[in-house]
Design a protein around this motif. Structure first.
Motif, PDB file in Angstrom:
ATOM      1  N   UNK A  22       0.833  -1.205   0.000  1.00 18.47           N
ATOM      2  CA  UNK A  22       0.000   0.000   0.000  1.00 18.47           C
ATOM      3  C   UNK A  22       0.871   1.259   0.000  1.00 18.47           C
ATOM      4  N   UNK A  23       1.917   1.262   0.828  1.00 14.17           N
ATOM      5  CA  UNK A  23       2.819   2.423   0.868  1.00 14.17           C
ATOM      6  C   UNK A  23       3.492   2.621  -0.484  1.00 14.17           C
ATOM      7  N   UNK A  24       3.931   1.510  -1.079  1.00 12.26           N
ATOM      8  CA  UNK A  24       4.575   1.612  -2.391  1.00 12.26           C
ATOM      9  C   UNK A  24       3.657   2.183  -3.446  1.00 12.26           C
ATOM     10  N   UNK A  25       2.391   1.744  -3.436  1.00 18.10           N
ATOM     11  CA  UNK A  25       1.447   2.271  -4.422  1.00 18.10           C
ATOM     12  C   UNK A  25       1.174   3.757  -4.185  1.00 18.10           C
ATOM     13  N   UNK A  26       1.161   4.161  -2.918  1.00 11.89           N
ATOM     14  CA  UNK A  26       0.916   5.580  -2.643  1.00 11.89           C
ATOM     15  C   UNK A  26       2.070   6.466  -3.096  1.00 11.89           C
ATOM     16  N   UNK A  27       3.255   5.897  -3.228  1.00 15.39           N
ATOM     17  CA  UNK A  27       4.389   6.690  -3.700  1.00 15.39           C
ATOM     18  C   UNK A  27       4.314   6.977  -5.202  1.00 15.39           C
ATOM     19  N   UNK A  28       3.388   6.320  -5.890  1.00 16.20           N
ATOM     20  CA  UNK A  28       3.211   6.627  -7.308  1.00 16.20           C
ATOM     21  C   UNK A  28       2.772   8.071  -7.515  1.00 16.20           C
ATOM     22  N   UNK A  29       2.136   8.642  -6.502  1.00 14.48           N
ATOM     23  CA  UNK A  29       1.745  10.044  -6.603  1.00 14.48           C
ATOM     24  C   UNK A  29       2.957  10.939  -6.776  1.00 14.48           C
ATOM     25  N   UNK A  30       4.011  10.688  -5.985  1.00 12.84           N
ATOM     26  CA  UNK A  30       5.221  11.496  -6.097  1.00 12.84           C
ATOM     27  C   UNK A  30       6.049  11.153  -7.318  1.00 12.84           C
ATOM     28  N   UNK A  31       6.110   9.858  -7.645  1.00 13.46           N
ATOM     29  CA  UNK A  31       6.928   9.435  -8.776  1.00 13.46           C
ATOM     30  C   UNK A  31       6.355   9.929 -10.106  1.00 13.46           C
ATOM     31  N   UNK A  32       5.030   9.917 -10.223  1.00 14.48           N
ATOM     32  CA  UNK A  32       4.387  10.286 -11.483  1.00 14.48           C
ATOM     33  C   UNK A  32       3.887  11.720 -11.507  1.00 14.48           C
ATOM     34  N   UNK A  33       4.056  12.427 -10.388  1.00 14.27           N
ATOM     35  CA  UNK A  33       3.636  13.823 -10.354  1.00 14.27           C
ATOM     36  C   UNK A  33       2.134  14.002 -10.383  1.00 14.27           C
ATOM     37  N   UNK A  34       1.383  13.114  -9.742  1.00 17.32           N
ATOM     38  CA  UNK A  34      -0.074  13.204  -9.718  1.00 17.32           C
ATOM     39  C   UNK A  34      -0.496  14.241  -8.682  1.00 17.32           C
ATOM     40  N   UNK A  35      -1.294  15.173  -9.092  1.00 16.77           N
ATOM     41  CA  UNK A  35      -1.714  16.251  -8.185  1.00 16.77           C
ATOM     42  C   UNK A  35      -2.969  15.876  -7.402  1.00 16.77           C
ATOM     43  N   UNK A  36      -3.915  15.190  -8.032  1.00 12.70           N
ATOM     44  CA  UNK A  36      -5.154  14.798  -7.364  1.00 12.70           C
ATOM     45  C   UNK A  36      -5.092  13.296  -7.106  1.00 12.70           C
ATOM     46  N   UNK A  37      -5.009  12.968  -5.814  1.00 12.98           N
ATOM     47  CA  UNK A  37      -4.811  11.564  -5.442  1.00 12.98           C
ATOM     48  C   UNK A  37      -5.782  11.219  -4.334  1.00 12.98           C
ATOM     49  N   UNK A  38      -6.233   9.971  -4.302  1.00 19.75           N
ATOM     50  CA  UNK A  38      -7.211   9.532  -3.313  1.00 19.75           C
ATOM     51  C   UNK A  38      -6.620   9.511  -1.906  1.00 19.75           C
ATOM     52  N   UNK A  39      -7.474   9.747  -0.912  1.00 18.92           N
ATOM     53  CA  UNK A  39      -7.051   9.650   0.483  1.00 18.92           C
ATOM     54  C   UNK A  39      -7.220   8.248   1.041  1.00 18.92           C
ATOM     55  N   UNK A  40      -7.865   7.360   0.285  1.00 20.13           N
ATOM     56  CA  UNK A  40      -8.053   5.985   0.726  1.00 20.13           C
ATOM     57  C   UNK A  40      -6.760   5.197   0.549  1.00 20.13           C
ATOM     58  N   UNK A  41      -6.643   4.109   1.323  1.00 22.74           N
ATOM     59  CA  UNK A  41      -5.403   3.326   1.291  1.00 22.74           C
ATOM     60  C   UNK A  41      -5.554   1.965   0.638  1.00 22.74           C
ATOM     61  N   UNK A  42      -6.783   1.527   0.323  1.00 21.24           N
ATOM     62  CA  UNK A  42      -6.934   0.209  -0.273  1.00 21.24           C
ATOM     63  C   UNK A  42      -6.412   0.202  -1.700  1.00 21.24           C
ATOM     64  N   UNK A  43      -5.965  -0.965  -2.167  1.00 26.25           N
ATOM     65  CA  UNK A  43      -5.284  -1.072  -3.450  1.00 26.25           C
ATOM     66  C   UNK A  43      -6.205  -0.725  -4.614  1.00 26.25           C
ATOM     67  N   UNK A  44      -7.502  -1.027  -4.501  1.00 26.18           N
ATOM     68  CA  UNK A  44      -8.431  -0.729  -5.590  1.00 26.18           C
ATOM     69  C   UNK A  44      -8.571   0.778  -5.785  1.00 26.18           C
ATOM     70  N   UNK A  45      -8.741   1.512  -4.691  1.00 28.54           N
ATOM     71  CA  UNK A  45      -8.888   2.962  -4.787  1.00 28.54           C
ATOM     72  C   UNK A  45      -7.610   3.620  -5.280  1.00 28.54           C
ATOM     73  N   UNK A  46      -6.457   3.143  -4.781  1.00 24.59           N
ATOM     74  CA  UNK A  46      -5.184   3.734  -5.174  1.00 24.59           C
ATOM     75  C   UNK A  46      -4.911   3.503  -6.657  1.00 24.59           C
TER      76      UNK A  46
END
Length: 603
Positions: free
Chosen positions: A225-249
């Motif tokens: 889950x932490x690794x998937x959330x780092x995609x926001x920083x790696x890909x420069x995503x500005x609007x990202x979900x606050x949920x932590x489950x893999x489907x939402x991320x």
């Protein structure tokens, strides 16, 4: 010819005297149990736990302890609270040299550590400086109160993610960051309070409800889950979900991917690649080639390194130290800190001798913050994400999961439950699933304890389970049963009674069919029974009445201290007779056989 009857009579008298002597010896040894002193009360044990936590035992005699002055007692209290006062008096320059080198080794990684702390602060939805504070203040407090020589304190990925996942349900950090920050500091304060209370009252066993298998599954799910959330920083995503489950991320990543790709540049991609390459390949090979650490709580990390160096850590004292550390941290703008796996490994491999290495590291990192903060301000988010990603593969232990499956299927179920709960629901659901499955396993073992029929092993006085030892010899007419449970309580009392009565009925039917005899006695081996409650006592009394109505004697062997105390307090031994208690199964069997032969001779 006339002398033969006299000679025969003297032999019989000698045998009778020997039997009487054996009976007297058994009775005397049984009195050791019946006359044992009362065990300490629960309040006495709690007071002893607190006294042990703050007043370490010394080598003075009891009379000398009574004569201790108030000043010596106060110093003993301080030594219990601050272990640094114990080893600090014998601290030598040779140790300082090793600690200085270890501290400088940690300090040489100050910039990567600071960047890592910034990344963990971002993971906790806090401003970067709070991750830096957490890397300095708590380690200094732990250095004064902790007893581990190697463990390094700071923010960690899993705790940061857990904190943000739980806090966002109460307060949105984007809507009101000040309120969110105050809430995080409040949670840190109460986390420290609970840790301190658990340590003071020796309640560290409550943490064990989250079993090793559950921790393995939880950490693996959290790492993904932490690794998937780092995609926001790696890909420069500005609007990202606050949920932590893999489907939402993943849904958030795919929906934003075509927008973020336009913002990516070749330099940023190269930066990400180099960061991952350096942080995941170079650093572990340099400092962690031979330290197989499992993913456990900070106390387990400290114990792992302590065992390597040949000393023992008191988990309750460690909880007190970490509790005060987080209380002090919450008052100095720090969030929850715990033992850091990577920093502990670096500290150990650098040759540290005491926690002075942590003090050197913290001071050096603090100075670097004063000197290099302006440079760190421009650290790219992609670099921070890459640094966090580099620490995640070590949290996924597939080999340990396979080993858990081979050893215990119920443990593996807890592991999978925690993993799937974190991955597809939320962090709190994963923790709830892990605790629920672990608790269900304990409840199942408590409600359905192991109860075994015993027989005497050939050429010994030892009795064992006849299923485990087929060569064990059963004594006709005497049923020996062992309760393999630490508690005889309301949860399992009826199950134990029904199982015993069923075996008595089955044994009775078998004896009547083969030898036309009946059961004379039932021996209950209580050697594994640590405690009993009122429900268990009532069941014992019911068993005694049912067996006695069928002419069967109930005998108890090897009752433990708390058990015999409660049997005496409930007056059960007065009602069923104190002669039914023996020191061991072997002595209970001898007494039953002697009673059986005496009954046959009278017939």
């Amino acid at each position: 010819m006339g002398s033969l009857p006299t000679e025969s009579l003297s032999v019989e008298e000698h045998q009778q005297q020997q039997v009487e002597m054996d009976d007297t010896s058994r009775t005397e040894r049984a009195r050791w149990l019946l006359n044992s002193p009362d065990p300490p009360s629960i309040w006495h044990e709690l007071a002893g736990s607190i006294r042990e936590a703050f007043f370490p035992r010394n080598k003075l005699s009891s009379s000398s302890r009574v004569k201790q002055t108030w000043r010596r007692s106060a110093f003993s209290f301080l030594r219990g609270l601050f272990p640094i006062l114990n080893w600090g008096r014998n601290y030598k320059a040779s140790k300082f040299k090793s600690d200085l080198m270890a501290g400088l080794t940690l300090a040489s990684l100050s910039i990567p550590q600071v960047a890592e702390s910034i990344g963990y602060a971002n993971l906790a939805k806090l401003d970067p400086q709070y991750g830096l504070y957490t890397s300095v203040i708590p380690p200094l407090i732990y250095a004064l109160m902790g007893s581990s020589r190697e463990i390094a304190i700071g923010p960690v990925a899993v705790v940061s993610m857990l904190l943000s996942a739980l806090m966002q349900n109460v307060q949105d950090p984007a809507a009101d960051p000040v309120a969110y920050r105050k809430l995080v500091f409040t949670v840190t304060f109460f986390a420290g309070v609970f840790q301190s209370v658990f340590g003071l009252f020796r309640l560290g066993f409550l943490v064990d409800f989250l079993s090793h298998a559950a921790i393995v599954g939880f950490m693996a799910g959290a790492a993904i889950v932490i690794g998937l959330q780092q995609l926001k920083g790696l890909l420069g995503i500005s609007h990202f979900t606050n949920k932590t489950d893999v489907v939402s991320v993943l849904g958030s990543v795919f929906s934003s991917l075509h927008h973020s790709l336009h913002n990516l540049t070749i330099p940023s991609l190269l930066c990400d690649f180099l960061a991952v390459l350096v942080s995941s390949e170079f650093r572990p090979r340099l400092f962690l080639p031979y330290l197989p650490l499992n993913c456990k709580e900070a106390i387990a990390v400290g114990r792992s390194f302590a065992s390597i160096k040949g000393y023992h850590l008191d988990g309750n004292k460690e909880m007190v130290a970490m509790g005060f550390m987080n209380i002090a941290g919450s008052l100095t703008s720090c969030y929850v800190a715990t033992g850091s796996f990577s920093r502990t490994a670096v500290n150990f491999s650098a040759g540290c001798q005491t926690v002075v290495s942590n003090i050197v590291m913290a001071i050096t990192v603090l100075l670097s913050l004063e000197l290099f903060t302006s440079l760190l301000y421009y650290t790219p988010i992609a670099i921070l994400a890459s640094i966090i990603l580099s620490a995640l593969p070590g949290l996924i232990d597939i080999n340990e999961a396979i080993n858990i499956y081979k050893v215990d299927k119920l443990d593996f179920l807890a592991c999978i439950g925690a993993f799937l709960g974190v991955l597809f629901a939320s962090v709190e659901i994963g923790l709830l699933a892990a605790v629920t499955i672990s608790f269900a396993k304990i409840l199942l073992n408590a409600v359905r304890p192991g109860i075994e029929l015993q027989g005497r092993l050939p050429r010994t006085d030892t009795y064992g389970d006849i299923s485990q030892f087929p060569m064990a010899i059963k004594t006709p007419g005497i049923l020996t049963i062992r309760i393999n449970s630490a508690l005889f309580c309301f949860a399992n009392a009826n199950f134990i009674r029904e199982r015993i009565m069923r075996w008595v009925t089955e044994e009775q039917d078998e004896l009547e069919e083969t030898t036309k005899r009946t059961i004379q006695a039932v021996i209950i081996d209580m050697s594994n029974l640590m405690n009993i409650d009122t429900s268990g006592i009532l069941v014992l009394e019911e068993l005694h009445k049912k067996l006695a109505s069928n002419g069967i004697e109930l005998v108890m062997a090897s009752p433990r201290w708390q058990v015999i105390h409660k049997l005496k307090s409930a007056k059960l031994l007065d009602r069923i007779g104190k002669g039914c208690v023996y020191l061991s199964v072997a002595e209970a069997m001898e007494a039953c056989l002697a009673s059986k032969f005496a009954a046959l001779s009278n017939c």
